[in-house]
Enzyme design. Structure first.
Site, PDB file in Angstrom:
ATOM      1  N   ASP A   1       0.967  -1.253  -0.088  1.00 33.75           N
ATOM      2  CA  ASP A   1       0.037  -0.032  -0.077  1.00 33.75           C
ATOM      3  C   ASP A   1       0.887   1.206  -0.080  1.00 33.75           C
ATOM      4  OD1 ASP A   1      -1.982   1.756   0.410  1.00 33.75           O
ATOM      5  OD2 ASP A   1      -2.925   0.736   2.274  1.00 33.75           O
TER       6      ASP A   1
ATOM      7  N   ASP B   1     -10.515   4.108  -1.003  1.00 30.39           N
ATOM      8  CA  ASP B   1     -11.196   3.119  -0.153  1.00 30.39           C
ATOM      9  C   ASP B   1     -12.694   3.101  -0.246  1.00 30.39           C
ATOM     10  OD1 ASP B   1      -8.507   3.173   0.766  1.00 30.39           O
ATOM     11  OD2 ASP B   1      -8.965   3.189   2.559  1.00 30.39           O
TER      12      ASP B   1
HETATM   13  C1  GLA Z   1      -5.206   2.450   2.919  1.00 33.88           C
HETATM   14  C2  GLA Z   1      -5.858   1.203   2.050  1.00 33.88           C
HETATM   15  C3  GLA Z   1      -7.120   0.620   3.007  1.00 33.88           C
HETATM   16  C4  GLA Z   1      -6.225  -0.165   4.084  1.00 33.88           C
HETATM   17  C5  GLA Z   1      -5.692   1.041   4.937  1.00 33.88           C
HETATM   18  C6  GLA Z   1      -4.986   0.495   6.120  1.00 33.88           C
HETATM   19  O1  GLA Z   1      -6.211   3.175   3.122  1.00 33.88           O
HETATM   20  O2  GLA Z   1      -6.326   1.636   0.983  1.00 33.88           O
HETATM   21  O3  GLA Z   1      -7.443  -0.527   1.970  1.00 33.88           O
HETATM   22  O4  GLA Z   1      -5.455  -0.929   3.676  1.00 33.88           O
HETATM   23  O5  GLA Z   1      -4.894   1.733   4.009  1.00 33.88           O
HETATM   24  O6  GLA Z   1      -4.438   1.458   6.771  1.00 33.88           O
END
Ligand code: GLA
Length: 519
Positions: A268, A329
């Site tokens: 990520d 997200d």
């Molecule tokens: C980002 C990702 C999420 C999750 C969070 C964890 O926002 O897009 O899917 O993994 O980090 O902190």
């Protein structure tokens, strides 16, 4: 590092000159922040005024060295902005001013008010806080790892538990996957998202935190049950929730994970967006991890999460990725889910066996949507050949949610080996019709009602480019319908869907679908 040190000394000599300069207002010079400042953990700031031209760099444990942008003086205050590569973050001015002999910095990042105090510092103290940079590999394709011939299926901790996840809960979820039959339906990856990471030991080896006492034992527990373990990291120094990322430790971390028996990595971007904010650098840093995973010799499925930046679908496969997030997200409400599902998933031609567009993990069962809305969520994800990563608490899954998640016909559409991503073929008011061609020549058809009222839909097969067919199945109701009729009429609940499988088609009569892009 040496170059860095001399550069700092140079800045110090040119910019400050004499101790008298320290007394100037506004606060020019070199500053070291008090330790244990909260996010983004600023460590130092150096501001110089050379012939009336102000320049400055502020350093953070999250984002490394950030140039101070639009830097200006307003009376006794120094005002600037920072750019960490995320347009949503760079919205507010930072203000630095002197209070007594200290520097007081205020500002706002994401939703956090920042308040940090710094003290004057000598060059050696500043140099000791140099932020390291690391080389990236030149572009070269990473070989296909042979995984994810159909979209990955499993469970991930983030949507329900966020950081409140631990070894015991993961084991209970694993047991629930087995007991509910979800594992046998194909959900085999058990992915621990952000929040498992601990500190690095003296050799830099990353340890799990106290909530995960023995990661290898946890992997063994999952493997013994026919499940697989997924972990999460970031190319930046910090993960999105502030845990250590793999910055400067890529090969080392991958060896650690492979030693534990990890089968899946979600990588990520998070704080890495400050370091890798061009198409080339983002691709390079994801390629670096792709190569490191491959070098372990262990089959580790590779999930790219950089929110769809730089047209990731067009290069995700090349850097070794098996899936790549195409969106920001998801959250557990119809507006957010339907925006992603209907409007913003990636370009369909990028997805296929080995590499998939990832519109994010499922929210089904988390309580923020109606059953019909969750049915829409599942149907859209199946039609889009999206990874199916459950996001709810499977230890207490109600029967209606369980049957939604376990519907074999819907899963079969998602997992169809042809791997063609479905598309909207008709949009009329609140009614949207999607089709997805399947390997055996059948076509999955989704009739969606995006309005908050029930709607009747009438479909003429010929309008969808579908010829005569021998089979017609209502997938959610689990019933076969009259295949001889020239069309279909039915009532779709508010925000709901009717999902059909049209099979036994006379191939020669299928006209090409009138495909429209969905983004
Ligand atoms: C980002 C990702 C999420 C999750 C969070 C964890 O926002 O897009 O899917 O993994 O980090 O902190």
């Amino acid at each position: 590092m040496k170059t860095c040190l001399w550069a700092l000394v140079g800045i110090w000599l040119i910019g400050l000159g004499s101790p008298q300069a320290w007394a100037q207002t506004p606060p020019l010079g070199g500053w070291v922040f008090e330790p244990s400042q909260a996010f983004p953990e600023f460590t130092k700031m150096v501001v110089t005024n050379r012939d009336g031209r102000l320049t400055g760099v502020i350093t953070s444990q999250w984002y490394g060295d950030l140039p101070m942008l639009n830097l200006r003086i307003d009376q006794d205050r120094l005002i600037f902005m920072i750019d960490n590569g995320n347009p949503r973050l760079t919205k507010h001015d930072f203000v630095a001013r002197l209070e007594g002999g200290d520097l007081v910095l205020t500002g706002r990042l994401w939703d956090d008010d920042i308040h940090a105090t710094a003290h004057r510092a000598a060059p050696a103290a500043l140099a000791a806080l140099s932020f390291p940079t690391y080389p990236l590999p030149p572009p070269r394709p990473v070989a296909d790892n042979g995984l994810a011939r159909t979209p990955p299926m499993g469970w991930s901790s983030w949507n329900k538990f966020a950081e409140a996840i631990d070894d015991k809960t993961v084991r209970q979820i694993a047991d629930a996957l087995v007991a509910t039959g979800l594992r046998d339906a194909g959900y085999v990856y058990v992915n621990i998202d952000d929040g498992w990471q601990g500190a690095r030991d003296a050799n830099g080896v990353l340890q799990p935190n106290a909530k995960f006492p023995d990661m290898k034992a946890l992997a063994d527990y999952l493997h013994a049950r026919g499940l697989k373990l997924g972990l999460y990291s970031s190319p930046g120094p910090k993960s999105c929730a502030g845990y250590p990322g793999s910055y400067g430790h890529v090969e080392q971390d991958v060896k650690t994970w492979a030693g534990w028996g990890v089968d899946y990595l979600k990588y990520d971007l998070c704080s890495g967006e400050a370091f890798y904010h061009t198409a080339d650098t983002v691709q390079a840093v994801y390629q670096q991890m792709g190569e490191a995973l491959q070098a372990t010799g262990r089959p580790i499925l590779y999930s790219l999460c950089e929110y769809g930046r730089f047209d990731v679908g067009s290069w995700g496969r090349r850097v070794g990725g098996n899936l790549w997030r195409t969106t920001r997200d998801i959250t557990d409400n119809y507006a957010a889910m339907s925006k992603i599902g209907f409007d913003t998933n990636g370009a369909p031609h990028n997805g296929g066996p080995g590499g998939w567009n990832d519109p994010d993990m499922l929210e089904v069962g988390n309580g923020g949507m109606t059953l019909e809305e969750y049915r829409t969520h599942m149907s859209l994800w199946a039609l889009m050949a999206a990874p199916l990563l459950l996001g709810d608490d499977l230890r207490q899954v109600p029967p209606d949610i369980l049957s939604l998640l376990s519907n074999r016909d819907v899963i079969a559409i998602d997992q169809d080996r042809l791997g063609r991503q479905g598309l909207p073929v008709q949009r009329s008011g609140d009614i949207e019709i999607w089709t997805r061609p399947l390997a055996d020549g059948a076509v999955a058809v989704g009739l969606f009602n995006r309005s908050a009222q029930p709607k009747t839909v009438t479909v003429n097969w010929r309008d969808l480019g579908l010829g005569p067919h021998a089979e017609l199945r209502d997938v959610w109701r689990g019933v076969d319908l009259d295949a001889a009729s020239p069309g279909f009429k039915g009532e779709i609940p508010a925000h709901g869907v009717i999902l059909l499988r049209v099979g036994g088609l006379t191939q020669a009569l299928i006209r090409p679908l009138s495909i429209r892009a969905n983004s």
